[in-house]
Design an enzyme around this catalytic site. Sequence first.
Site, PDB file in Angstrom:
ATOM      1  N   GLU A 197       0.954  -1.393  -0.058  1.00  0.00           N
ATOM      2  CA  GLU A 197       0.019  -0.022  -0.027  1.00  0.00           C
ATOM      3  C   GLU A 197       0.811   1.246   0.000  1.00  0.00           C
ATOM      4  OE1 GLU A 197      -2.839  -0.399   3.228  1.00  0.00           O
ATOM      5  OE2 GLU A 197      -3.855  -2.280   2.258  1.00  0.00           O
ATOM      6  N   GLU A 316      -4.889  -8.296  -1.084  1.00  0.00           N
ATOM      7  CA  GLU A 316      -5.627  -8.362   0.176  1.00  0.00           C
ATOM      8  C   GLU A 316      -7.018  -8.215  -0.266  1.00  0.00           C
ATOM      9  OE1 GLU A 316      -4.631  -5.288   3.126  1.00  0.00           O
ATOM     10  OE2 GLU A 316      -2.456  -5.889   3.109  1.00  0.00           O
TER      11      GLU A 316
END
Length: 586
Positions: A197, A316
């Site tokens: 991220e 994810e």
Amino acid sequence: MKGTQQPAPRRSRGPGRLFRLVLALVAAIGLTSTTAFALPSHEDLSPARLTLPRLAAAPMDTVAAMQPSWNLGNTLDAIPDETSWGNPPVTKALLDTIKAQGFRSVRLPVTWGGHQSATAPYTIDATWMNRVKQVVDWALADGLHVVLNVHHDSWQWIATMPTDHDNVLARFKATWAQIAAKFRDSPQSLLFESNNEPQFNNTTDAQGNQYNNELNTAFHTLVRQSGGNNATRLLVLPTLHTNAGQDFLDILAAEMKSLNDPNLVATVHYYGYWPFSVNIAGGTRFDATSQQDMTDTFTRIRNTLTSKGIPVYLGEYGLLNFPDYNHPARVELGESLKYFEQFGYEARAAGVTTALWDAFNFLNRTTMQWRDPAIIDQIKSSWTTRSGTASFDRIFLAKSSAITAQTLTLNPNGGSFRGLWQGSTMLAQGRDYTVSGNQLTLTAAALTRLAGNRAYGVNATVEARFSRGIPWKIHVTTYDRPVLSNATGNTNGVSIPTQFRGDQLATVEAKYADGSNAGPTDWTPYQEFNEAFSPDYPGSALLLTSRFVNSLRDNTQATLTFHFWSGATVTYRVTKSGSTVTGTVG
């Protein structure tokens, strides 16, 4: 973990004439896509002149073989140490369980910063490195593919790159140089992921994309130069924020193309349409807006990446803060099942490998049992097939009223409805229920029987079964409109005595008399579940959090409307005067 997200790609040059001819020959003699070949120096393509040694699978095939995948969340990425966020130390038995449950790969998020010198040469503690390798080797020994990354470092120190560029870049390179050296001889079933991220403080998306590209390129260069199996190891590159917006995908695709390396994989994350994922702004249902958000995301991924031969590992997925067994569920169970059902279908249609984010909330790592079989059964089913659903998973019957027939809308998702069952007993069509198109109606007589003595709560559960997938459970529930009482609290919060009477809370709407929104999220009247309010079913109370009451205007009454899943609403008044908060029935 965890935010709103999505992916990115790259593409190598098309095959030359010789390669195309050999591909045609391979197809003609029936070789599989995982079979490669070596040609003599001259262009003799007769079968007698070809040798066909078996080499590694193509990247698309390898990533496809990694489906489904699972995250060892909140463990090696925990801060400051492996057990700091409540999980037990990783054991081989845990990874054995993951393999036995049908997962083919695991993502091992690792936060390195707390185990590394903060100044040059940024040495990683040998004990920590060896522990990470131990876990990696356990997974590899189980025949699992492994994705190893740099995780919460992304916000701990990498995010400062705009103001500390040279030091961050040097530390990032040093980190990956050490990881690459440690694992250079590990098998090709180990993948490296650049950065989790990616995010950069006080930057525009355009600036963030530049920093992300710089780190991805540096990662690629130093891993490739480290030799051994790293020379051809699959490397996983994220978009900025692992966001799957079109601009982010396009930028990563362009970077991957510029690297001219066939062994690259794009990664993004997906936690759904945000209002639904956290239950805010009235996002209580997996409705058309939430469904379209998911469909659009996977359409972009397919069109930009997988349809062009760029493998995608969706690192994810899930719903934010769900399930959270320390708090009431933000997302109603049936709505979450619809989400996971469609997610599996969309991922399969787009050719995307998906990794379930599990911070402890799905698998109990002490008992090695799934915490909610209904959720994991739906997730597992979605790996291979669609399941039918219905407009809701409950039929509410008011105890204070006569029982009447109730109708739900079926969504077979391409299958066909096969009937209703209660346990092993098949209900009788015509007597117990009728079907008109996709409208399923349970008769008053059947509901009367199912409701029994009409105690508050779930009286009986029936299953709508379809030609494929998981049956859809329908909980026949007796309720009456909840009853709230007056309450007094302070800026730490207010506990409102509540008789739920078989009902459950969906959301809370908060407004002032002038029509403006009350509460910490003043851009919407519908506040965030478990952040502004939370039901306490065992304690027979509705809780208004300190965050909510401290956001209220002083000496100004706010009107709260509690919305319940039965459709019932209850109005309540709250006033803060200094440190005292009072609540009264509306």
